[in-house]
Design a protein around this motif. Sequence first.
Motif, short mmCIF file in Angstrom:
data_model
loop_
_atom_site.label_atom_id
_atom_site.label_comp_id
_atom_site.label_asym_id
_atom_site.label_seq_id
_atom_site.Cartn_x
_atom_site.Cartn_y
_atom_site.Cartn_z
N LEU A 1 67.45 -23.57 30.44
CA LEU A 1 68.33 -22.42 30.65
C LEU A 1 69.58 -22.55 29.80
CD1 LEU A 1 68.12 -19.96 32.42
CD2 LEU A 1 69.61 -21.06 34.03
N ARG A 2 70.02 -23.81 29.60
CA ARG A 2 71.21 -24.02 28.80
C ARG A 2 70.92 -23.72 27.33
NH1 ARG A 2 72.27 -29.51 29.32
NH2 ARG A 2 72.73 -29.26 31.51
N ARG A 3 69.71 -24.15 26.89
CA ARG A 3 69.36 -23.95 25.50
C ARG A 3 69.31 -22.46 25.16
NH1 ARG A 3 64.23 -26.04 24.96
NH2 ARG A 3 64.62 -27.92 26.12
N ALA A 4 68.70 -21.70 26.03
CA ALA A 4 68.67 -20.26 25.83
C ALA A 4 69.51 -19.68 26.96
CB ALA A 4 67.24 -19.76 25.92
N ASN A 5 70.72 -19.26 26.64
CA ASN A 5 71.70 -18.94 27.68
C ASN A 5 71.21 -17.91 28.68
OD1 ASN A 5 73.84 -20.58 27.03
ND2 ASN A 5 74.36 -19.26 25.30
N SER A 6 71.72 -18.05 29.89
CA SER A 6 71.42 -17.08 30.92
C SER A 6 71.97 -15.71 30.50
CB SER A 6 72.07 -17.51 32.22
OG SER A 6 72.11 -16.44 33.10
N GLY A 7 71.23 -14.69 30.78
CA GLY A 7 71.67 -13.36 30.41
C GLY A 7 71.12 -12.92 29.06
N ASN A 8 70.54 -13.85 28.32
CA ASN A 8 69.92 -13.45 27.05
C ASN A 8 68.75 -12.52 27.31
OD1 ASN A 8 71.60 -14.98 25.58
ND2 ASN A 8 70.00 -16.23 24.61
N SER A 9 68.48 -11.69 26.33
CA SER A 9 67.28 -10.89 26.48
C SER A 9 66.41 -11.04 25.23
CB SER A 9 67.63 -9.44 26.74
OG SER A 9 68.33 -8.92 25.65
N PHE A 10 65.14 -11.04 25.45
CA PHE A 10 64.19 -11.19 24.37
C PHE A 10 63.35 -9.95 24.30
CE2 PHE A 10 64.98 -15.34 26.22
CZ PHE A 10 65.48 -16.01 25.12
N ARG A 11 62.81 -9.69 23.12
CA ARG A 11 62.01 -8.49 22.94
C ARG A 11 60.74 -8.87 22.21
NH1 ARG A 11 64.42 -2.80 21.11
NH2 ARG A 11 65.70 -3.30 22.91
N ILE A 12 59.63 -8.58 22.78
CA ILE A 12 58.36 -8.82 22.11
C ILE A 12 57.73 -7.46 21.86
CG2 ILE A 12 56.14 -9.99 22.18
CD1 ILE A 12 57.26 -11.91 24.20
N ARG A 13 57.44 -7.20 20.60
CA ARG A 13 56.92 -5.88 20.26
C ARG A 13 55.48 -6.03 19.80
NH1 ARG A 13 60.91 -1.72 17.71
NH2 ARG A 13 62.31 -3.37 18.28
N SER A 14 54.61 -5.15 20.20
CA SER A 14 53.25 -5.22 19.68
C SER A 14 52.85 -3.87 19.11
CB SER A 14 52.28 -5.64 20.78
OG SER A 14 51.99 -4.55 21.59
N ALA A 15 51.78 -3.90 18.31
CA ALA A 15 51.35 -2.67 17.63
C ALA A 15 50.93 -1.62 18.65
CB ALA A 15 50.19 -2.99 16.70
N ASN A 16 51.06 -0.38 18.27
CA ASN A 16 50.68 0.70 19.19
C ASN A 16 49.17 0.96 19.16
OD1 ASN A 16 53.14 1.39 20.35
ND2 ASN A 16 53.76 2.34 18.42
#
Lengths: 167, 455
Positions: B440-455
């Motif tokens: 959790l420390r390495r990737a801070n709390s509150g971070n958001s990630f986005r994974i996009r895939s083809a339509n």
Amino acid sequence: MFYNFNKIEEVKIRLRSAEGHICEVEESAALMSSFIRSMIEGFNEVTEVSLPNINSVVIEKVIEYMRHYKDKDPPIIKKPIISSKMEENTSAWDAGFIDADWNMVVDLMTAADYLMMIPLRDLCCAKMACKFKGRSIDELRAEYHIENEFPSEMEENLEFQHPWRLE
Amino acid sequence: MEPAIDQNLKLSDLSFNILGIILEFLNYREICVLGATSKRLKLASEMDVIWSQSLDTGDSGKEKKRIFLSRGNITQNIFNGSYQTYLFEGHSKTITRITTKENFILSASADGSARVWDTTKMASRVLAGHSDAVISAKFCGEKIVTASTDKTVRIWTEDQEPKILRGHLQGISALQKIDEDRVITGSYDKTVKIWNVNKGKCVDSYNDHSTAVYKIFTEDNLFASCAHQDSKAYVRDMARGELVQVFGAKTQPQAQRWGPPQNEIRSLYLSAPLFFTGEINKIRIWDMRSPVQAGETQVTTPLKNMSIKEENTNGIFKMIYSQFSNLMLVGCMGLLGLFAFDMRSYKKSFYVPSHDYPILAFDSGERVLNNIAVTSGTTTNYRYELSVHDLSSPQEVCTKFVPGHKAVITSICVGEDIIVSGSKNGSLRGLCFRRNRDALRRANSGNSFRIRSAN
């Protein structure tokens, strides 16, 4: 001779402590200890048991417990204990009996383990558990002089492993 | 009198036997705290005897302790509100079913595709090919199985083209996994079929029902199925292929001639030897060993009846038994929150109306996170929220999260350390509660990630 016939005195077991001091206890009470029982039943007319690793203060305390539970079963303590106060976990007499300092409790526990008195051993263990209940890691280390044995990177490891470390 | 000995010496001089007895008087949390003080106590706290009463899965005391600690971390993170958000972009229609396995998330959608998302590599794969809505998708060993209303079941492997299994004459309505190489499907063509995933063919087919199959539940070698507008549920033994029993309460003569019977079965739960059926506002518990009376073909007297006495109940859609707290958790249409029965007294345990509009989905975790339950609902100002219940004190604590959906949440999945929710417009979001603080420390709390895939 004739006079003594009607009131046979109960056989007394003599317990010799580490200092060589002798404490007497009635046989029926002493049988609570499986260790003493095996000593008496193994050899005919043995009335003296030597306990070289228990001092006389502790033996007096053990005898007090033996006499109290001579005719009845000691209460069983529920696991896990519900409170850090002994009065709420077991009977009032037991709580008063075990209300002693840490060294005494440890000595009593070692003696009970040696004499194979399971109810007394459990009572001592429960008393020790009471002292640990609801304490944080740092409090426990300070109170029982536990050095921090873990190397610093391991310490960090513990920190994230233990969710309640920082409370 | 001998001189007083240093207490430090005394505590570490105690034998493991004695330490074990002392630790048995403490609860698991205190054992872990004591185990963190020194090396010797750490070893003592991992003894198998101490953890023998624990319900966690795991062979050794060490493993059970690890599970207990990681669960503690996750619940701590949930109630502190420290989490990371994941946004999975790609689906364009309602999410029908979500499942998780380790760090993979599998979502099925009405847009005709299923997608696999990898949260560590931040990658995704589209399983496209179905010509109609995918109703469910499951991990099955190394493979993935999808079922659709286009009448087919497809098996997807790492790189090859999917294997298409045909056999149902109508769309598929239910898919469940039996073991690593078998799945079971129910269909609108009134049949239930068992498929071998590795061989890629239909192994068994049963046509017990007289209407479209509605739901299936599997447990070990048994499976139960129920049908639309029907008050009977069938339990079969798969190993021998024979019918165990038909269960269903006696139908009352109805006032109106049309519509489903009053005790239409809406949901199923199996836990041998007990079998649970959920109706509009009633759960019936059946004993699978109960004998049938002469001249009858089905068991009509349940062991116990439990009813929900709240207003506006409109069908129990999901039941989950929580071994952790001995509760039967009920998701019921029309209720505003989670409802639970106490399985000791067979009476209502609690009902928490935490939302402003009725719940649509609910899930409870399985392995590590088996002490939380999550329901989805809507607030009066049309925010779509999740409320989390801690089952160790279910009545009080209720944390809420707003994942940020723009439409009603239709499905939830509680994974090992992630809560994934999917909505009616195809958006899929995850809340990730890391198992250890380091990550959790390495990737801070509150971070958001986005994974996009083809339509």
